[in-house]
Design an enzyme around this catalytic site. Sequence first.
Site, PDB file in Angstrom:
ATOM      1  N   ASN A 246      -8.901  -7.363  -2.625  1.00 42.52           N
ATOM      2  CA  ASN A 246      -9.067  -6.028  -2.047  1.00 42.52           C
ATOM      3  C   ASN A 246      -7.967  -5.047  -2.438  1.00 42.52           C
ATOM      4  O   ASN A 246      -8.208  -3.843  -2.496  1.00 42.52           O
ATOM      5  CB  ASN A 246      -9.198  -6.115  -0.528  1.00 42.52           C
ATOM      6  CG  ASN A 246     -10.528  -6.719  -0.127  1.00 42.52           C
ATOM      7  OD1 ASN A 246     -11.527  -6.561  -0.823  1.00 42.52           O
ATOM      8  ND2 ASN A 246     -10.547  -7.427   0.981  1.00 42.52           N
TER       9      ASN A 246
ATOM     10  N   ASP B  42      -1.257 -11.700  -5.996  1.00 39.89           N
ATOM     11  CA  ASP B  42      -1.657 -13.097  -5.822  1.00 39.89           C
ATOM     12  C   ASP B  42      -3.068 -13.315  -6.348  1.00 39.89           C
ATOM     13  O   ASP B  42      -3.911 -12.440  -6.275  1.00 39.89           O
ATOM     14  CB  ASP B  42      -1.586 -13.488  -4.342  1.00 39.89           C
ATOM     15  CG  ASP B  42      -2.489 -12.630  -3.461  1.00 39.89           C
ATOM     16  OD1 ASP B  42      -2.238 -11.407  -3.380  1.00 39.89           O
ATOM     17  OD2 ASP B  42      -3.440 -13.169  -2.869  1.00 39.89           O
TER      18      ASP B  42
ATOM     19  N   HIS C  66       0.035 -13.911   0.219  1.00 37.35           N
ATOM     20  CA  HIS C  66      -0.461 -12.582  -0.153  1.00 37.35           C
ATOM     21  C   HIS C  66       0.684 -11.658  -0.585  1.00 37.35           C
ATOM     22  O   HIS C  66       0.430 -10.611  -1.176  1.00 37.35           O
ATOM     23  CB  HIS C  66      -1.193 -11.978   1.047  1.00 37.35           C
ATOM     24  CG  HIS C  66      -2.502 -11.330   0.719  1.00 37.35           C
ATOM     25  ND1 HIS C  66      -3.232 -11.543  -0.434  1.00 37.35           N
ATOM     26  CD2 HIS C  66      -3.241 -10.443   1.439  1.00 37.35           C
ATOM     27  CE1 HIS C  66      -4.345 -10.830  -0.409  1.00 37.35           C
ATOM     28  NE2 HIS C  66      -4.371 -10.150   0.709  1.00 37.35           N
TER      29      HIS C  66
ATOM     30  N   ASN D 169      -5.127  -3.913   1.549  1.00 37.57           N
ATOM     31  CA  ASN D 169      -6.455  -3.372   1.266  1.00 37.57           C
ATOM     32  C   ASN D 169      -6.459  -1.883   0.931  1.00 37.57           C
ATOM     33  O   ASN D 169      -7.472  -1.353   0.502  1.00 37.57           O
ATOM     34  CB  ASN D 169      -7.400  -3.629   2.438  1.00 37.57           C
ATOM     35  CG  ASN D 169      -7.639  -5.106   2.660  1.00 37.57           C
ATOM     36  OD1 ASN D 169      -7.205  -5.951   1.884  1.00 37.57           O
ATOM     37  ND2 ASN D 169      -8.329  -5.420   3.724  1.00 37.57           N
TER      38      ASN D 169
END
Length: 188
Positions: free
Chosen positions: A112, A91, A19, A66
């Site tokens: 997100n 990513d 991530h 997020n």
Amino acid sequence: MKCIVGLGNPGRKYKETRHNVGFMVIEELLKRNGWELSKKKFNGHFVQENVNGETIILLEPQTYMNLSGESLGPLMDFYQLEPEDVAVIYDDLDLPLGKIRMRQKGGHGGHNGIRSIIDHLGTKNFNRIRFGIGRPTTPMSVVDYVLGKFSKEEKPDLDKSIQYAADAAEAWFQEPFQKVMNDYNQTS
């Protein structure tokens, strides 16, 4: 003025996870140019430098993935940046590891961090450098996969992709995004 945003999660726990490839590309750009993320504002760490008469900002939001828009939105407001002045590196599960795809607009695709940026900017029209991480090959949740670290076998493709994404970002320092996209989008 141009702003390159690498998405990721802050903290040692998330360093080098799938991530955090956006942060990894920003770190490569910092290393290449001898810069450091010396400013802490807008819920992020950033640097502002001049490259051939163009102001370049590199940003790592510190809001967790997020909520990435909570960092980028205020920075853009402060510097009066337009969405076309921004490129977001993140990513992408739908691209295999080792593949980079650039685009100028699009949806969030379930990501997100991108969803947060779209919500805060009020538009889907901003530049993206999508960094392929592939999907899990063994039964595991997507969350566990994206928060997992790369395997030793994946490192050569990871390192090559970081270099390639950083090359594309640096090319954007000098060229329009459309041209860089045409030059750097991988066809295979």
